[in-house]
Every structure is written in C-alpha cells, then in structure tokens.
Enzyme design. Structure first.
Site, PDB file in Angstrom:
ATOM      1  N   LYS A 109      17.011   3.998   1.383  1.00 50.72           N
ATOM      2  CA  LYS A 109      15.676   3.919   0.776  1.00 50.72           C
ATOM      3  C   LYS A 109      15.780   3.046  -0.457  1.00 50.72           C
ATOM      4  O   LYS A 109      16.832   2.992  -1.105  1.00 50.72           O
ATOM      5  CB  LYS A 109      15.193   5.323   0.365  1.00 50.72           C
ATOM      6  CG  LYS A 109      13.703   5.417   0.187  1.00 50.72           C
ATOM      7  CD  LYS A 109      13.010   5.595   1.527  1.00 50.72           C
ATOM      8  CE  LYS A 109      11.517   5.704   1.389  1.00 50.72           C
ATOM      9  NZ  LYS A 109      10.901   6.160   2.642  1.00 50.72           N
TER      10      LYS A 109
HETATM   11  P1  NAD Z   1      -0.047   5.143   1.456  1.00 49.31           P
HETATM   12  O1  NAD Z   1       0.289   4.611   0.113  1.00 49.31           O
HETATM   13  O2  NAD Z   1      -0.614   4.247   2.493  1.00 49.31           O
HETATM   14  O3  NAD Z   1      -1.070   6.389   1.308  1.00 49.31           O
HETATM   15  C1  NAD Z   1      -0.814   7.471   0.480  1.00 49.31           C
HETATM   16  C2  NAD Z   1      -2.059   8.338   0.450  1.00 49.31           C
HETATM   17  O4  NAD Z   1      -1.769   9.511  -0.330  1.00 49.31           O
HETATM   18  C3  NAD Z   1      -3.267   7.688  -0.228  1.00 49.31           C
HETATM   19  O5  NAD Z   1      -4.455   8.063   0.459  1.00 49.31           O
HETATM   20  C4  NAD Z   1      -3.246   8.301  -1.624  1.00 49.31           C
HETATM   21  O6  NAD Z   1      -4.532   8.321  -2.230  1.00 49.31           O
HETATM   22  C5  NAD Z   1      -2.760   9.696  -1.318  1.00 49.31           C
HETATM   23  N1  NAD Z   1      -2.188  10.370  -2.478  1.00 49.31           N
HETATM   24  C6  NAD Z   1      -1.310   9.882  -3.383  1.00 49.31           C
HETATM   25  N2  NAD Z   1      -1.048  10.806  -4.338  1.00 49.31           N
HETATM   26  C7  NAD Z   1      -1.776  11.901  -4.004  1.00 49.31           C
HETATM   27  C8  NAD Z   1      -1.951  13.171  -4.599  1.00 49.31           C
HETATM   28  N3  NAD Z   1      -1.330  13.483  -5.725  1.00 49.31           N
HETATM   29  N4  NAD Z   1      -2.778  14.056  -3.984  1.00 49.31           N
HETATM   30  C9  NAD Z   1      -3.434  13.740  -2.850  1.00 49.31           C
HETATM   31  N5  NAD Z   1      -3.309  12.536  -2.249  1.00 49.31           N
HETATM   32  C10 NAD Z   1      -2.501  11.639  -2.828  1.00 49.31           C
HETATM   33  O7  NAD Z   1       1.317   5.846   1.967  1.00 49.31           O
HETATM   34  P2  NAD Z   1       1.720   6.161   3.459  1.00 49.31           P
HETATM   35  O8  NAD Z   1       2.513   5.027   3.997  1.00 49.31           O
HETATM   36  O9  NAD Z   1       0.534   6.677   4.202  1.00 49.31           O
HETATM   37  O10 NAD Z   1       2.785   7.349   3.217  1.00 49.31           O
HETATM   38  C11 NAD Z   1       2.361   8.707   3.043  1.00 49.31           C
HETATM   39  C12 NAD Z   1       3.574   9.604   3.180  1.00 49.31           C
HETATM   40  O11 NAD Z   1       4.165   9.407   4.467  1.00 49.31           O
HETATM   41  C13 NAD Z   1       4.712   9.372   2.183  1.00 49.31           C
HETATM   42  O12 NAD Z   1       5.338  10.600   1.916  1.00 49.31           O
HETATM   43  C14 NAD Z   1       5.659   8.463   2.939  1.00 49.31           C
HETATM   44  O13 NAD Z   1       6.990   8.540   2.431  1.00 49.31           O
HETATM   45  C15 NAD Z   1       5.539   9.071   4.310  1.00 49.31           C
HETATM   46  N6  NAD Z   1       5.940   8.179   5.402  1.00 49.31           N
HETATM   47  C16 NAD Z   1       5.335   6.994   5.597  1.00 49.31           C
HETATM   48  C17 NAD Z   1       5.724   6.194   6.664  1.00 49.31           C
HETATM   49  C18 NAD Z   1       5.041   4.891   6.975  1.00 49.31           C
HETATM   50  O14 NAD Z   1       5.350   4.309   8.026  1.00 49.31           O
HETATM   51  N7  NAD Z   1       4.104   4.423   6.174  1.00 49.31           N
HETATM   52  C19 NAD Z   1       6.772   6.591   7.506  1.00 49.31           C
HETATM   53  C20 NAD Z   1       7.367   7.826   7.280  1.00 49.31           C
HETATM   54  C21 NAD Z   1       6.936   8.614   6.227  1.00 49.31           C
END
Ligand code: NAD
Length: 420
Positions: A109
């Site tokens: 990461k």
């Molecule tokens: P992103 O940045 O596209 O979206 C994050 C979302 O979470 C946004 O809607 C934001 O407003 C919201 N958010 C942030 N802080 C918050 C809070 N305190 N309370 C409520 N909502 C909040 O990110 P993403 O890519 O959708 O990733 C989301 C999660 O999934 C993370 O934990 C990431 O590590 C995990 N993840 C993502 C992927 C991927 O392919 N994008 C893969 C595996 C895991």
C-alpha cells in the site's frame, strides 16, 4: 506488545487480528513472525512547486507486506490522515486479500499525506510524478504495482504510468492498474470492487435464508465502491433505504432512486440534500434497521460502542478495516449478523487489477463480459472456501478468511525455504 515504527490504530488492529488466529494456523512460529511484520517500507519526501511559486514538501510512503507470492499489489491513497502506520496496516490487509483470492501478488500500500481537494490539478500531477520518480527503486511490474485508493483515480494512475515509462524509455502499462481503458486499463475495473461486494452479498443473503429482492440496504460512502454497490443492488431489486457520505446522509424507507441520487451528486450537489429522501444524521446511518449494511467509506467505523446497536442481518465490509477489534469482538459474541470480512468482500478491485496486469503483460485484451464472468467465478470460489472452512471449524467468516490467507502464504514460504 511492540508495534515499532508502524504503531497506529489500524496497524494495531490488523496485528491483533493476526495474533488472535495465529495459533490456529498451526504454522511454525518463525514463519508467522516473518508474516507479522511487513517486509519493507519506504518513506520519501516529495518536494513540489506549488501554483503560487512556493515549494511544499509532502511525505510519501510505500509499504510491502510480503513479496513471496509475486509483486506487491495495492492502492495509493491521498489523504491528510496518511502516515506510515496507516499505510502499513492497509498493506497487511492487502497481503491477506491477495492470498485469500489466490492471486500471484504480495500485499502493498502507498500513500501521500496531502488533501487533494485543496490542491489544483497541476499540483496533484506534480505530487504524483515526483512521488513516482522517488519510488522507482521500490516499484516495477514484477516488484510492486500500484492502483487507485481514496483520493486517487484513473488520471493519477495515468500520470504514474507516464512517469515510469518516461524513466524506462519505453511503454510500461503494467506498472500500475486502474488506468483508463484508453491507457491499457481494463474494462470493468472501475466497477469491480462494488460488483465484487454485490457478488458476496448475493451469496451471503442466500446463506442467511433471505432474498435480495426487496431487501433493505444501507450504504455508508458513495464514492467508487459505495455508489457502484448501491447501483448494482438497486438493479437487482434491493431497496436502498439510506446512503451517507462525508457531508451527510439521506433516508427513504420506500427505497432511494439510486441512478437519480448518482446524477444529483455528479452535478455537484450535497448528498444529504437529495430531494428524493429525508435528511438523516450521519451517526444514525449504521444502526438503521435493514437486511444488509454496507460500510464503504473509511476504516474503524464499527466500534465497541455501536456494534451492539447494529440492526442488520448481513454486514458487507466493502471498506478496508471498517470494524475495530472491539467492534469485531461484539459481532462475534452476538453471532446473529453474517459478516462478509473486508479481505473477501472488497477483493473484486484487486482481482480485476490482476486481470488488468495480465492483459497488459500479454497486450491482449478481454471483453467486459469475460472480466465480469471471471470476477464472479473467483469471488464465488473464495466466498465458498471461507464459508466451508467456517462451517467445518465452527468459526466466523473473518477468522476463516484470515486463517486461509495466512496458511497459504506460510505454505509458500515453507516450501521455498529461508534464504540463504
Ligand atoms: P472514494 O474516495 O471514491 O469514496 C469514499 C466515500 O466515503 C465518499 O463518498 C466519502 O464522502 C465517504 N466518506 C469519507 N469519509 C467519511 C466519513 N467520515 N463518514 C462517512 N462517509 C465518509 O473511495 P473508494 O474507492 O470508494 O473507497 C472506499 C473504501 O473502500 C476505502 O476503505 C477503500 O480502502 C476501500 N476499497 C476501495 C477499493 C477500490 O477499488 N476503490 C478496493 C478495495 C477497497
């Protein structure tokens, strides 16, 4: 317990989870110790010329959990919370995820401590290019392959691809995944994590004796993962009763119109002001009564305080590390919630990243149908491996997933032996 340089709430959480199951893996302690501590970590300064003419120094990180199974694989996060410990915790989660999915990758990461919303596009580009250049000794298509995470996207991956290729003197698209399709990304990558979450929910709902059609769903986070999961569930007839993001939350007990909500947010409006629902206090979101709860935002949101109040039947951990150790203990004691653990639930992203890497190496590209079919197949098999192990050993899905992952890497290490 000593966590050394990596000490942070998330790192402590993943190591405590590891320690809780390590006896059960029946792996020799020397091998376990090698898996407990990340193989290597790089911290770099990223000096950047800002738009106002001044220079700012950002701190950039990359942690590789293990490289036993193949190149490191994991996202790059741009967020003000980023530090060595957080990145190390996320790298460990990635390691177990790759092992559980039986992908030929180690976990890694990266991150840069910055707030991309306060930087111009040009500043984000310069941060990205300088970070990539500083990381060249530690990355490579067979060494460590990055991907998007919170705060980064296809454009950032495109700049990494370009910077690395410029330094090598030839095109190296397989240095990074999550690129646009035009830049040799894969079709279906953007939707992969959300789709994988939904494939897991389909399996879990069936095992919980419920039906997805009409099931009430609550989603925290409406970014890449949350919005796709919500859309795919909506399209399968589930009723998305509430969605929240960092700015607010919205509720409609009859079910939110998810395509309309996406359009509303895309136009730059606040999610909480969506006219198709009522405003909800964000702290009420996780404890709403529903069949499926999908935390898809940040880590450590399900705690010892709110876990006793959860009113869902299935908890689909789309975010990484959404449950604290205490929260997880409560869930296990309750035993009435089917937990799809993060390393399984959100593994669709890294799985399709693997497909992208394979396609880039071969320079031979698949159709979206093929990507989705293979994704569904691997997700379903991984789900069943965990489910069967949990049933046979009378344990929960998180413990099963972690043991299967640890055992796989440990067996690889044992068969390869210790060099020199
Ligand atoms: P992103 O940045 O596209 O979206 C994050 C979302 O979470 C946004 O809607 C934001 O407003 C919201 N958010 C942030 N802080 C918050 C809070 N305190 N309370 C409520 N909502 C909040 O990110 P993403 O890519 O959708 O990733 C989301 C999660 O999934 C993370 O934990 C990431 O590590 C995990 N993840 C993502 C992927 C991927 O392919 N994008 C893969 C595996 C895991």
């Amino acid at each position: 317990m000593h966590f050394g340089e990596y000490d942070s709430p998330l790192y402590r959480q993943v190591i405590q989870q590891f320690d809780a199951v390590k006896e059960w893996t029946r792996v020799e302690s020397g091998v376990l110790e090698r898996l407990r501590i990340p193989k290597r970590a790089a911290i770099v300064t990223v000096p950047v010329r800002m738009d106002d003419g001044g220079t700012r120094i950002f701190l950039g990180y990359r942690v590789q959990h293990f490289l036993t199974s193949g190149p490191g694989k994991g996202g790059l996060r741009y967020h003000p919370s980023v530090n060595l410990g957080e990145v190390a915790g996320l790298a460990v989660i990635m390691g177990w995820k790759c092992a559980l999915m039986e992908l030929p990758f180690g976990g890694a990461k990266g991150g840069i401590n910055c707030d991309p919303s306060k930087l111009s596009l040009g500043e984000v580009e310069r941060v990205t290019r300088r970070y990539t250049m500083e990381m060249i000794p530690y990355i490579g298509p067979m060494v460590d392959v990055m991907a998007p995470d919170m705060g980064t996207n296809e454009q950032v991956m495109g700049w990494i691809y370009d910077t690395y290729s410029m330094h090598m003197g030839h095109n190296v698209p397989q240095i990074v995944t999550g690129k646009s399709v035009l830049l040799y990304g894969t079709v279906g990558r953007r939707e992969a994590t959300g789709r994988g979450v939904v494939y897991c929910i389909e399996e879990a709902i069936e095992h919980a004796g419920l039906s997805l059609r009409g099931a009430r769903v609550v989603v925290q986070g409406f970014g890449n993962v949350g919005s796709v999961a919500a859309y795919e569930l909506f399209m399968r007839g589930a009723k998305i009763v509430a969605v929240g993001d960092v700015n607010g939350a919205v509720l409609n007990t009859k079910g939110l119109d998810i395509p309309a909500l996406s359009e509303h947010v895309k136009r730059g409006n606040l999610l909480g002001e969506f006219p198709g629902g009522d405003t909800l206090r964000p702290d009420e979101l996780l404890t709403l009564e529903c069949e499926v709860l999908v935390p898809a935002a940040i880590e450590r949101v399900i705690t010892g305080d709110n876990a006793p109040k959860l009113r869902c039947r299935v908890l689909a951990e789309a975010a990484n590390g959404p449950a604290t150790v205490e929260g997880d203990r409560v869930l296990r004691e309750r035993g009435d919630i089917f937990v799809i653990p993060d390393i399984l639930c959100n593994a669709g992203g890294v799985t399709v990243s693997y497909f992208e890497w394979v396609q880039d190496i071969q320079m031979f590209f698949w159709s979206e149908d093929e990507v989705n079919r293979r994704l569904r197949d691997l997700m379903r098999k991984a789900f069943m491996r965990c489910y069967d192990f949990a049933q046979e050993n009378t344990t929960d899905m998180r413990t099963a997933a972690l043991i299967l992952a640890i055992r796989r890497v440990a067996q690889e290490k044992i068969q390869r032996g210790l060099y020199p």
